[in-house]
Design an enzyme around this catalytic site. Structure first.
Site, short mmCIF file in Angstrom:
data_model
loop_
_atom_site.label_atom_id
_atom_site.label_comp_id
_atom_site.label_asym_id
_atom_site.label_seq_id
_atom_site.Cartn_x
_atom_site.Cartn_y
_atom_site.Cartn_z
N CYS A 197 3.71 4.42 -1.48
CA CYS A 197 4.77 4.27 -0.48
C CYS A 197 5.06 5.59 0.22
O CYS A 197 6.10 6.21 0.01
CB CYS A 197 6.05 3.72 -1.12
N CYS A 226 4.04 -0.50 5.69
CA CYS A 226 5.05 0.46 5.25
C CYS A 226 6.32 0.20 6.06
O CYS A 226 6.41 0.61 7.22
CB CYS A 226 4.55 1.88 5.47
#
Length: 459
Positions: free
Chosen positions: A211, A400
């Site tokens: 992430c 994302c």
């Protein structure tokens, strides 16, 4: 304010942006319909292939692989090895750290997430022997396999930050939301920091990490939280990235840079954290540049009042020690599993598949990438069990959702070539800019999709 009120207010604001209520619900319904279609497709596939499958890791990749394989194999023989008591929805850690979620919102008991009909060995893997086809566990000894699925996730190397260790998380106001307790400490500290004022420093790390948007998110959420509480003039925020640019997906990068400029958050590139002095509240940095063909390293120190940082990350040690990583290239140093980037089959040991964060693929390590990888990897594994060539191909899709404030998300979806891969129904919107609809997806849709769709092998 309860969730229904928040949703109502967000829909009202969404309407002001030119999309009416009927179209909004039509978009959400369409997304649900496509999930149902995928579910029906998953049920339709089946195979009579046989073999003992061992899955290492019980996170998003491991459990969803087990669920898919159990459904698709007529006679599944699956052992999953994982020591965890709880299953965390890790993308929710950012929302804990910003006060949107409560800690209890992001986890369930591991036993409630484990697919029925598989053998769960509640233990930790400490070694893999790909020549003799066996794994070694801490308590249960050696477990043989015919086919191995590597899904142990990622290793956070706190000790590679000089002067710091995991048990210091939160000490000296140094925080990291990549940890469940760390996220909770961050939320408390964020409130105190914005109320008192001072300088906040936000960093990423120089290795591939899960992430990659998370440090950007907590930085922007801190800024918006301060504005909402009329404290923005009392804090200074700085963002340091080890990369040569803030972001590297051309379709989304311009708007993200604009947001940082609009919020008056300076960005320093090519800069990595070397160490942290929690007593003095100082970060020791190294700026690494190439000048006239030569590498130049410039150390410097910055004072902070609030710090959010990332430790370097890698594949788990047992993956590296087993020789399952790349021997050379930019994925070699951190031990990422040497898989074919399209089929996810190991390039040296064809009875091994790697999925999720451990896989050495040149894309971002996100749960969205894992969600797309799993059905491809599962079908390719079954093909190998049937003595066939794996033909399913992963195009590097990753997503994302960069939360830009309380109510907007820049939903970045892209492939190996960094081309945008906008999913329906968001292809109906301009996703090069932050959207309310993406906030609703992030806050209200993705978590139940994770627990009740992805982990069940449906999404």
């Amino acid at each position: 304010m309860d969730e229904s009120t928040i949703i109502r207010k967000q829909i009202e604001l969404f309407e002001k942006k030119g999309i009416n209520r009927r179209k909004f619900f039509k978009i959400m319904a369409a997304a649900g319909l496509f999930s149902l279609i995928d579910t029906q497709h998953a049920k339709a596939f089946s195979s009579k292939a046989k073999g003992k499958i061992v899955i290492v890791g019980g996170g998003a990749a491991g459990i969803s692989m087990a669920a898919r394989l159990k459904r698709w194999l007529d006679e599944p023989n699956i052992t999953l090895i994982d020591p965890s008591d709880r299953q965390f929805y890790q993308p929710g850690f950012t929302l804990i750290a910003s006060g949107v979620y409560k800690p209890e919102d992001v986890w369930k008991k591991q036993e409630d997430c484990m697919p029925s009909g598989i053998n769960w060995v509640k233990d930790a893997v400490i070694a893999v022997d790909p020549v003799w086809n066996q794994v070694t566990t801490a308590k249960n000894g050696k477990i043989p396999y015919d086919f191995l699925v590597l899904a142990p996730g990622i290793q956070l190397n706190w000790d590679k930050v000089e002067g710091f260790s995991y048990d210091q998380l939160g000490v000296g106001n140094a925080h990291c939301i990549y940890d469940f307790q760390g996220a909770q400490k961050t939320w408390k500290a964020l409130q105190e920091f914005t109320a008192k004022g001072g300088r906040g420093i936000y960093t990423d790390t120089y290795t591939k990490h899960k992430c990659g948007g998370a440090p950007k998110k907590i930085c922007l959420l801190t800024e918006h939280y301060a504005r909402k509480h009329n404290q923005r003039d009392h804090i200074q925020l700085d963002y340091f990235t080890a990369e040569k640019a803030l972001y590297d997906v051309p379709y989304f990068t311009p708007r993200l840079i604009e947001i940082y400029k609009e919020r008056n958050i300076p960005i320093q590139t090519n800069t990595r954290v070397k160490g942290i002095d929690t007593a003095a509240k100082q970060v020791h940095f190294e700026r690494i540049e190439t000048i006239d063909g030569e590498k130049k390293v410039t150390p410097f120190v910055e004072d902070y009042d609030f710090l959010h940082f990332l430790p370097p990350m890698s594949a788990p040690d047992f993956v590296k020690e087993a020789g399952l990583g790349f021997p050379d290239g930019n994925l070699a140093a951190d031990g990422w599993a040497m898989v074919d980037k399209e089929t996810l089959v190991h390039q040296k040991y064809p009875n091994i598949i790697a999925v999720g964060d451990v896989a050495g693929t040149p894309t971002s390590k996100t749960s969205a990438a894992t969600r797309v990888q799993v059905p491809i990897a599962a079908k390719n594994l079954i093909a190998l069990m049937e003595g066939k060539e794996p033909t399913e191909k992963y195009n590097g899709y990753a997503a994302c959702p960069i939360v830009t404030d309380y109510g907007h998300v820049l939903l970045c979806e892209f492939d190996y070539d960094k081309n945008p891969q906008i999913s329906f129904p968001f292809s109906m919107l301009d996703m090069s800019k932050e959207q309310w609809a993406a906030w609703l997806l992030k806050v209200y849709v993705l978590k139940p999709l994770y627990f009740y769709g992805m982990l069940k092998g449906y999404a």
